[in-house]
Design an enzyme around this catalytic site. Structure first.
Site, PDB file in Angstrom:
ATOM      1  N   ASP A  21      34.930  35.804  28.877  1.00 28.15           N
ATOM      2  CA  ASP A  21      34.440  35.878  30.253  1.00 28.15           C
ATOM      3  C   ASP A  21      35.165  37.059  30.889  1.00 28.15           C
ATOM      4  O   ASP A  21      36.363  36.991  31.149  1.00 28.15           O
ATOM      5  CB  ASP A  21      34.769  34.570  30.990  1.00 28.15           C
ATOM      6  CG  ASP A  21      34.466  34.642  32.499  1.00 28.15           C
ATOM      7  OD1 ASP A  21      33.893  35.658  32.944  1.00 28.15           O
ATOM      8  OD2 ASP A  21      34.800  33.674  33.205  1.00 28.15           O
ATOM      9  N   LYS A  83      34.868  45.453  38.013  1.00 28.86           N
ATOM     10  CA  LYS A  83      33.533  45.027  37.571  1.00 28.86           C
ATOM     11  C   LYS A  83      32.432  45.481  38.540  1.00 28.86           C
ATOM     12  O   LYS A  83      31.302  45.725  38.137  1.00 28.86           O
ATOM     13  CB  LYS A  83      33.526  43.497  37.443  1.00 28.86           C
ATOM     14  CG  LYS A  83      32.340  42.911  36.707  1.00 28.86           C
ATOM     15  CD  LYS A  83      32.592  41.443  36.440  1.00 28.86           C
ATOM     16  CE  LYS A  83      31.383  40.717  35.910  1.00 28.86           C
ATOM     17  NZ  LYS A  83      31.678  39.288  35.686  1.00 28.86           N
ATOM     18  N   GLU A 183      26.280  34.773  32.498  1.00 26.67           N
ATOM     19  CA  GLU A 183      27.303  33.774  32.824  1.00 26.67           C
ATOM     20  C   GLU A 183      26.727  32.368  33.067  1.00 26.67           C
ATOM     21  O   GLU A 183      27.256  31.387  32.522  1.00 26.67           O
ATOM     22  CB  GLU A 183      28.117  34.256  34.037  1.00 26.67           C
ATOM     23  CG  GLU A 183      29.023  35.432  33.669  1.00 26.67           C
ATOM     24  CD  GLU A 183      29.484  36.253  34.863  1.00 26.67           C
ATOM     25  OE1 GLU A 183      29.279  35.817  36.015  1.00 26.67           O
ATOM     26  OE2 GLU A 183      30.056  37.335  34.646  1.00 26.67           O
ATOM     27  N   ASP A 205      27.971  29.551  41.127  1.00 20.97           N
ATOM     28  CA  ASP A 205      29.175  30.263  40.679  1.00 20.97           C
ATOM     29  C   ASP A 205      29.841  30.988  41.841  1.00 20.97           C
ATOM     30  O   ASP A 205      29.350  32.013  42.313  1.00 20.97           O
ATOM     31  CB  ASP A 205      28.795  31.256  39.569  1.00 20.97           C
ATOM     32  CG  ASP A 205      30.004  32.017  39.002  1.00 20.97           C
ATOM     33  OD1 ASP A 205      31.098  31.952  39.605  1.00 20.97           O
ATOM     34  OD2 ASP A 205      29.842  32.670  37.965  1.00 20.97           O
TER      35      ASP A 205
HETATM   36  P1  ADP Z   1      35.789  35.625  38.922  1.00 17.98           P
HETATM   37  O1  ADP Z   1      34.624  34.935  38.306  1.00 17.98           O
HETATM   38  O2  ADP Z   1      35.421  36.414  40.151  1.00 17.98           O
HETATM   39  O3  ADP Z   1      36.574  36.431  37.964  1.00 17.98           O
HETATM   40  P2  ADP Z   1      37.286  33.091  39.096  1.00 17.98           P
HETATM   41  O4  ADP Z   1      36.201  32.191  38.696  1.00 17.98           O
HETATM   42  O5  ADP Z   1      38.448  33.190  38.202  1.00 17.98           O
HETATM   43  O6  ADP Z   1      36.782  34.528  39.505  1.00 17.98           O
HETATM   44  O7  ADP Z   1      37.769  32.599  40.537  1.00 17.98           O
HETATM   45  C1  ADP Z   1      38.825  33.199  41.174  1.00 17.98           C
HETATM   46  C2  ADP Z   1      38.920  32.637  42.559  1.00 17.98           C
HETATM   47  O8  ADP Z   1      39.123  31.231  42.505  1.00 17.98           O
HETATM   48  C3  ADP Z   1      40.074  33.221  43.353  1.00 17.98           C
HETATM   49  O9  ADP Z   1      39.640  33.540  44.652  1.00 17.98           O
HETATM   50  C4  ADP Z   1      41.058  32.061  43.380  1.00 17.98           C
HETATM   51  O10 ADP Z   1      41.866  32.104  44.533  1.00 17.98           O
HETATM   52  C5  ADP Z   1      40.130  30.873  43.418  1.00 17.98           C
HETATM   53  N1  ADP Z   1      40.779  29.621  42.996  1.00 17.98           N
HETATM   54  C6  ADP Z   1      41.387  29.361  41.823  1.00 17.98           C
HETATM   55  N2  ADP Z   1      41.865  28.110  41.817  1.00 17.98           N
HETATM   56  C7  ADP Z   1      41.541  27.549  43.011  1.00 17.98           C
HETATM   57  C8  ADP Z   1      41.770  26.269  43.616  1.00 17.98           C
HETATM   58  N3  ADP Z   1      42.432  25.307  42.991  1.00 17.98           N
HETATM   59  N4  ADP Z   1      41.293  26.073  44.865  1.00 17.98           N
HETATM   60  C9  ADP Z   1      40.620  27.051  45.512  1.00 17.98           C
HETATM   61  N5  ADP Z   1      40.385  28.258  45.009  1.00 17.98           N
HETATM   62  C10 ADP Z   1      40.839  28.522  43.761  1.00 17.98           C
HETATM   63 MG    MG Z   2      33.336  34.345  36.992  1.00 18.92          MG
END
Ligand code: ADP
Ligand code: MG
Length: 622
Positions: A21, A83, A183, A205
């Site tokens: 991912d 990205k 995704e 998502d």
């Molecule tokens: P991406 O798909 O954009 O790479 P992710 O799916 O990894 O991102 O999500 C990252 C986001 O999720 C960040 O903004 C992070 O702060 C938030 N995040 C991660 N864990 C939590 C949580 N327990 N509660 C709220 N937000 C969260």
């Molecule tokens: Mg993602």
């Protein structure tokens, strides 16, 4: 002897195939092992690799956690969210580039370049650094194996150029790409929804900086994307920003403005906000704490979950709007969706879960970790492609319609938007002029009626057509989109067999905004396009009416009384004038007026016709 040892070494290096991912905020590897996918993480270290790269003054770039830690002290050389820039040119990326503390330019091929410490570096190169870090984590987690190839995921709305840029990044990172997979599709695979009897799945998502929602169909193991919608500038970062705003509001009393705008302060505030936000997903209240280097003190304030949820409510509502749009594109009601899947770290926020559950009227799947589910699905897909057992066929969707410019500048759509790929469509075209030996094709993408309002994907010429009368040549044009979303257009003249082909790989892709804008423009301009057609139709109608009046001038002058004749002449003049312009209302008015004013003449003419038919009798007597 040495050779044998080398050979043995070669053989014992296990080669593995993984799923990756490659996220805007975080990236993650996973692998299929013992009949199920699992995340590849090193004991005692976090699983997610932040998609962040820092370029120190000396030495190799830092990637992941190390880079993220540098963001506070060295924001000017730390790159986030690369990205967003994949497969895009300068013009596409301008809006996003403004938020970067870097100079951006474009190379001679239209590829975006970021100027870091005097070195120009492209987005695929930066992504490759992130991929390398992810691969190293996978190899270490798997006990020194070597990653040979991978399934890499991209958002469903990624266009050709963005997918191509992702492939380039993998090539730069030294691995083969088995398949680029959407995704949301990967997330559904992780839940094994391809094996159940779900008909439609909604995948919501919400990541760090982007939001997207997709509606997938699953029919007898065949996956399709019915529709996608979203907002490329909405995510957990905005939740953090809501808390940063709160800090700034309250700190404004004690701190000068320039301190509040300082990049290092903002970066530290963002990290503090994120920490608090994450804690609030698990507890009803938490402290927002920020050390202030200027005074050597720590500012602290308790935030309740309720207060946080109130601050982010408008943001959550925006995601719901996109869900409604997506449903309407898929021509489905919320209650017709069989399964709801949550993806992205931000779906851990309880208010987000509740809102999604309420909208779809059913609890979403939450069994898997929302920030791991895409990587797990990618690993499952890799397993299938390596000849594993799960028998599924992946199909994705084209985000915008594809077509050809026709005579007069209109667009003949060959592939409608939201069509499943791989797909193809063939349509017949011909020559317009006698003896014409070449035809120019203009391939466009977009929802508008006129080619000039759509985006040009490519142009090519079919030449060598034997001279024949106009309309005799039979040219079959075929649009084909392969499983990776690459469009190939072929044109073949059937009688002579001459053919031409073009693979449409634009230099840099459409921006997400552009896709959204073009979609929105398609809807907004539907009215304008419709009006343009109405104007043309009305002008034609007026022309016919005016010709009829002209033809019967004699009769009118002889048979109509003066007042009626004057009225008709005025109406005729007004109609001629309206016909010169493009004012829809004026055209409608003058058409109605002429219709009314010509009634008496029409009656006289009708009378004459009837008189002729019913000889000797007056109309009143019939
Ligand atoms: P991406 O798909 O954009 O790479 P992710 O799916 O990894 O991102 O999500 C990252 C986001 O999720 C960040 O903004 C992070 O702060 C938030 N995040 C991660 N864990 C939590 C949580 N327990 N509660 C709220 N937000 C969260
Ligand atoms: Mg993602």
């Amino acid at each position: 002897m040495g050779y044998i040892e080398l050979d043995l070494l070669e053989e014992t290096t296990r080669k593995i195939v993984i799923g990756i991912d490659l996220g805007t905020t975080n990236s993650l590897p996973a692998i299929w092992r013992d009949g199920r996918p699992e995340v590849l993480r090193v004991e005692g270290e976090p699983a997610l690799v932040p998609s962040v790269v820092n370029f120190p003054e000396e030495g190799p770039p830092l990637v992941g956690h190390a880079a993220r830690a540098q963001a506070v002290v060295d924001p000017r050389h730390t790159i986030f969210s690369i990205k967003r820039f994949m497969g895009r040119g300068l013009a596409d990326a301008r809006a996003d580039a403004r938020s970067l503390p870097f100079e951006v330019s474009e190379n001679e091929n239209g590829v975006l370049q970021i100027d870091v410490r005097g070195r120009k570096i492209t987005p695929p190169e930066i992504s490759a650094l992130i991929l390398r870090r992810v691969i190293e984590q996978a190899e270490e987690a798997f006990g020194g194996a070597e990653v040979q190839s991978a399934v890499i995921t991209v958002p469903a709305y990624f266009d050709d150029a963005q997918r191509q840029a992702t492939r380039d990044a993998a090539r730069l990172a030294g691995i083969d790409v088995l398949r680029i997979v959407n995704e949301p599709t990967a997330a559904s695979l992780a839940y094994g929804l391809d094996q159940g009897d779900a008909g439609t799945v909604a995948v919501y998502d919400l990541g760090g900086g982007t939001f997207d929602v997709s509606i997938l169909s699953i029919e007898e193991g065949v996956f399709g994307v019915l529709a996608t919608a979203g907002d490329t500038h909405l995510g957990g970062d905005d939740f953090d920003a809501a808390l940063v705003d709160l800090m700034r509001e309250e700190l404004a009393r004690d701190l000068p403005e320039e301190d509040l705008d300082d990049p290092a302060f903002l970066q530290a505030a963002r990290l503090a906000a994120e920490k608090c936000k994450i804690a609030l997903s698990g507890s009803p209240a938490h402290d927002l704490a920020l050390s202030l280097p200027s005074s050597g003190t720590t500012w602290r304030r308790t935030v309740t979950r309720e207060e946080f949820e109130q601050r982010i409510a408008p943001l959550v509502e925006r995601t719901l709007d996109a869900c409604r749009r997506c449903l309407s594109d898929a021509k489905l009601r919320a209650d017709e969706v069989d399964e709801v899947v949550l993806v992205g770290g931000s779906t851990r926020v309880p208010a987000v879960r509740a809102a999604v559950e309420k909208l779809f009227g059913r609890p979403p799947h939450t069994g898997l970790d929302p920030d791991q589910v895409v990587a797990l699905g990618a690993a499952a897909q890799a397993q299938v492609l390596m000849g594993g057992t799960r028998d599924i066929l992946l199909m994705d969707v084209t985000p915008l319609s594809l077509g050809l410019e026709t005579m007069g500048g209109a667009v003949a759509k060959l592939i409608e938007r939201n069509s499943r790929v791989p797909c193809s469509h063939t349509e017949g075209f011909t020559t317009y002029v006698d003896g014409q030996t070449a035809i120019d094709f203009h391939i466009v993408q977009g929802e508008r009626e006129l080619a000039e309002d759509c985006r040009t994907l490519g142009r090519f010429r079919l030449s060598g057509i034997p001279p024949m009368a106009a309309g005799m040549a039979r040219v079959a044009v075929r649009f084909h989109i392969d499983a990776d979303g690459v469009l190939t257009v072929t044109a073949k003249e059937q009688t002579s067999g001459v053919a031409a082909e073009i693979e449409c790989k634009p230099m840099h892709g459409l921006t997400d905004e552009e896709v959204e804008e073009m979609l929105a423009a398609g809807f907004e301009n539907a009215q304008a396009d419709f009006d343009a057609r109405r104007v043309a139709d009305l002008k034609a109608e007026l022309g016919t009416m005016l010709r009829a009046v002209d033809k019967n001038q004699e009769t009118a002058r002889k048979q109509l009384d003066r007042e009626t004749l004057e009225d008709l002449e005025e109406a005729t003049q007004a109609a001629r004038k309206a016909r010169e312009g493009n004012d829809l209302d004026a055209l409608v008015r003058s058409r109605d007026r002429l219709e009314q004013a010509s009634q008496p003449l029409a009656a006289v003419l009708m009378d004459a016709v009837v008189k002729e038919a019913v000889t000797g009798k007056k109309l009143e007597d019939v």
